[in-house]
Design an enzyme around this catalytic site. Structure first.
Site, short mmCIF file in Angstrom:
data_model
loop_
_atom_site.label_atom_id
_atom_site.label_comp_id
_atom_site.label_asym_id
_atom_site.label_seq_id
_atom_site.Cartn_x
_atom_site.Cartn_y
_atom_site.Cartn_z
N HIS A 37 113.35 3.85 -33.75
CA HIS A 37 112.91 5.23 -33.61
C HIS A 37 112.21 5.42 -32.27
CE1 HIS A 37 109.40 3.02 -35.05
NE2 HIS A 37 108.72 3.88 -34.31
N HIS A 121 109.56 5.27 -25.71
CA HIS A 121 110.42 4.08 -25.71
C HIS A 121 110.89 3.80 -27.13
CE1 HIS A 121 106.49 2.61 -26.91
NE2 HIS A 121 107.13 1.63 -27.53
#
Length: 174
Positions: A37, A121
């Protein structure tokens, strides 16, 4: 106590592609495809009773869909002792604005502000005693990673429980 975070989900085909990047480093704990995610805001440990207030606060966040571009690879930690590997997310104005709206909503609900600089990220691995050479080889091999942009149409409040991420509530971006 429950451990929470807010994130953007990644399309399944891209999660599979990202998970395939794992391997080749002893001491790496690779994140399973279903757990990949883009974190928007880490919350951490809160009382279970706070969950409803956080859901109500997040429900007030308004934003349009967010375009997400994954590119490049990197690590957190020092050059000699990395503690995690990641694939980068382009830091666009819209993803930063969404992060800031979520942070403000959570502060309004009683949480402290996020004290870290936001660096979007996708964490691929957590490292423990990984050999520096192997980490540098992995980084060099994946530095040019690129994936087509996808559009996130919702963000999710997740609970982290024993290595599994359980969605508690979805919030549309319309």
């Amino acid at each position: 106590m429950i451990r929470l975070f807010v994130a953007l989900s990644i399309p399944e085909d891209l999660r599979v592609r990202l998970a395939a990047l794992g391997g080749g480093i002893e001491g790496a704990r690779w994140v399973p495809a279903e757990n990949l995610h883009v974190t928007l805001r880490f919350i951490g440990e809160v009382q279970e009773s706070a969950g409803e207030d956080l859901v109500a606060a997040l429900d007030d966040v308004r934003s349009g869909p967010v375009r997400v571009s994954l590119t490049g690879a990197g690590h957190f930690g020092t050059r000699d002792k990395a503690h995690s590997l990641w694939i980068g997310v382009e830091k666009t104005a819209e993803i930063v604005a969404l992060h800031e709206k979520i942070d403000r909503a959570l502060v309004y609900a009683g949480l402290p502000p996020d004290g870290r600089k936001y660096a979007p990220h996708v964490t691929l691995a957590r490292l423990r005693n990984a050999r520096r050479g192997r980490v540098l080889d992995w980084l060099a091999a994946h530095d040019a990673f690129f994936a087509p942009t996808f559009e996130a149409r919702a963000f999710t409040l997740f609970e982290s429980r024993q290595g599994h991420y359980l969605p508690l509530a979805d919030f549309p971006l319309a």
